[in-house]
Scaffold this motif. Sequence first.
Motif, mmCIF file in Angstrom:
data_model
loop_
_atom_site.group_PDB
_atom_site.id
_atom_site.type_symbol
_atom_site.label_atom_id
_atom_site.label_comp_id
_atom_site.label_asym_id
_atom_site.label_seq_id
_atom_site.Cartn_x
_atom_site.Cartn_y
_atom_site.Cartn_z
ATOM 1 N N LYS A 160 0.785 6.269 -6.248
ATOM 2 C CA LYS A 160 0.985 5.666 -7.789
ATOM 3 C C LYS A 160 1.586 4.310 -7.613
ATOM 4 O O LYS A 160 1.117 3.370 -8.525
ATOM 5 C CB LYS A 160 1.903 6.562 -8.578
ATOM 6 C CG LYS A 160 2.164 6.069 -10.027
ATOM 7 C CD LYS A 160 2.985 6.924 -10.820
ATOM 8 C CE LYS A 160 2.956 6.457 -12.342
ATOM 9 N NZ LYS A 160 4.049 7.315 -13.247
ATOM 10 N N LEU A 161 2.195 3.837 -6.864
ATOM 11 C CA LEU A 161 2.722 2.438 -6.623
ATOM 12 C C LEU A 161 1.914 1.597 -5.865
ATOM 13 O O LEU A 161 1.827 0.350 -5.806
ATOM 14 C CB LEU A 161 4.042 2.697 -5.916
ATOM 15 C CG LEU A 161 5.167 3.163 -6.558
ATOM 16 C CD1 LEU A 161 6.552 3.178 -5.800
ATOM 17 C CD2 LEU A 161 5.477 2.627 -7.978
ATOM 18 N N ASP A 213 0.774 -1.324 0.134
ATOM 19 C CA ASP A 213 -0.057 -0.208 -0.085
ATOM 20 C C ASP A 213 0.917 1.219 0.099
ATOM 21 O O ASP A 213 2.168 1.206 0.087
ATOM 22 C CB ASP A 213 -1.043 -0.047 1.261
ATOM 23 C CG ASP A 213 -0.154 -0.034 2.667
ATOM 24 O OD1 ASP A 213 0.890 0.239 2.843
ATOM 25 O OD2 ASP A 213 -1.044 -0.259 3.422
ATOM 26 N N ALA A 214 0.296 2.579 0.082
ATOM 27 C CA ALA A 214 1.065 3.732 -0.115
ATOM 28 C C ALA A 214 1.977 3.890 1.163
ATOM 29 O O ALA A 214 3.073 4.367 1.007
ATOM 30 C CB ALA A 214 0.036 4.939 -0.223
ATOM 31 N N GLY A 215 1.245 3.344 2.348
ATOM 32 C CA GLY A 215 2.184 3.407 3.431
ATOM 33 C C GLY A 215 3.530 2.776 3.421
ATOM 34 O O GLY A 215 4.407 3.482 3.924
ATOM 35 N N PHE A 216 3.406 1.706 2.758
ATOM 36 C CA PHE A 216 4.770 1.006 2.727
ATOM 37 C C PHE A 216 5.691 1.789 1.858
ATOM 38 O O PHE A 216 6.788 2.026 2.259
ATOM 39 C CB PHE A 216 4.512 -0.208 1.937
ATOM 40 C CG PHE A 216 5.866 -1.205 1.761
ATOM 41 C CD1 PHE A 216 6.388 -1.925 2.715
ATOM 42 C CD2 PHE A 216 6.432 -1.019 0.599
ATOM 43 C CE1 PHE A 216 7.541 -2.594 2.265
ATOM 44 C CE2 PHE A 216 7.518 -1.519 0.179
ATOM 45 C CZ PHE A 216 8.028 -2.577 1.022
ATOM 46 N N MET A 249 -0.075 -1.809 -6.731
ATOM 47 C CA MET A 249 0.375 -2.368 -8.085
ATOM 48 C C MET A 249 1.593 -3.411 -7.806
ATOM 49 O O MET A 249 2.179 -3.268 -6.701
ATOM 50 C CB MET A 249 1.161 -1.179 -8.829
ATOM 51 C CG MET A 249 0.092 -0.204 -9.292
ATOM 52 S SD MET A 249 -1.313 -0.741 -10.289
ATOM 53 C CE MET A 249 -0.221 -0.885 -11.973
ATOM 54 N N TYR A 250 1.626 -4.081 -8.734
ATOM 55 C CA TYR A 250 2.857 -5.285 -8.360
ATOM 56 C C TYR A 250 3.901 -4.471 -9.112
ATOM 57 O O TYR A 250 4.225 -4.114 -10.268
ATOM 58 C CB TYR A 250 2.508 -6.464 -9.236
ATOM 59 C CG TYR A 250 1.855 -7.589 -8.457
ATOM 60 C CD1 TYR A 250 2.343 -8.272 -7.643
ATOM 61 C CD2 TYR A 250 0.523 -7.594 -8.796
ATOM 62 C CE1 TYR A 250 1.461 -9.179 -6.732
ATOM 63 C CE2 TYR A 250 -0.296 -8.555 -8.344
ATOM 64 C CZ TYR A 250 0.059 -9.401 -7.217
ATOM 65 O OH TYR A 250 -0.600 -10.135 -6.502
ATOM 66 N N VAL A 251 5.121 -4.330 -8.285
ATOM 67 C CA VAL A 251 6.352 -3.485 -8.786
ATOM 68 C C VAL A 251 7.365 -4.462 -8.957
ATOM 69 O O VAL A 251 7.655 -5.250 -8.074
ATOM 70 C CB VAL A 251 6.800 -2.447 -7.713
ATOM 71 C CG1 VAL A 251 8.002 -1.875 -8.128
ATOM 72 C CG2 VAL A 251 5.756 -1.432 -7.355
#
Length: 253
Positions: free
Chosen positions: A138-139, A114-117, A142-144
């Motif tokens: 934005k990330l 999540d965004a917090g990570f 999503m699978y980065v």
Amino acid sequence: MTVIPLVRTRRAVLVSAVCALVVTATGLTGCGGDDPDAGTNGVGKLSAEKIQSRTRKAAEGADAVRLSGAVVSNGRTYRLEMRLKADGGTGSVTSEGANFRLLRVGEHLFLKADAGFWSHQEGGTSDGGPADTAAAKKLAGMYVKVPTGDPAYKRFSGFTDKDVLLDGLLTLHGTLAKDGRHEQGGVRTVRITGDKGAGGSLDVSLEGTPYPLRMVRAGGAGTLRLTDWGKDFALEEPSKKETVDYGKQLPTS
């Protein structure tokens, strides 16, 4: 009166008959509980060293496994819920309040959080890493795709590698010994230990294939349950719509 002795005699005859029937039908021995290895795979009779060898061989030969529990590595505790097989693995990892998913198919490793990570990964902006909340969002979800040369690849790919992970987890330190019969998830086990437990302990199934079912690591470095041995599962790369290819290096903290 001879009623009680007669009843006892008839009961003894009945028990003997049932025992004989069971032995004939199943080939088992030790009816009545005289043989603790009756109906088992026989590894309980072996030495601790041979039990460890058998369970390692069984684990290496299995197509897949589910691994659940905690592992302490480099001072950090990771709670794992992973499914692994020869060509990759998938599942969730929680550490220090952060939760993320890992997916590896072949050499391709993906991380989803999540965004917090991602916000806590800020700091390295010289290589293009995100330095604001908008980039983290934005990330999020999503699978980065993790670059193979990135430190995160080495750090996390081991959690998705069945052979590497089990090789480290199934190692007991010190003098091996047996520590009695136990039960894990309704399955009878024999426990082996290293240095009377200080070097870790391992519960091995006495039913069917002698798979390792529970591992307590040396030095309080975590306890893990190993289940679903040999049960296959789908393992596919995420679609392009679900994926962000970050490039040469992930954001760093």
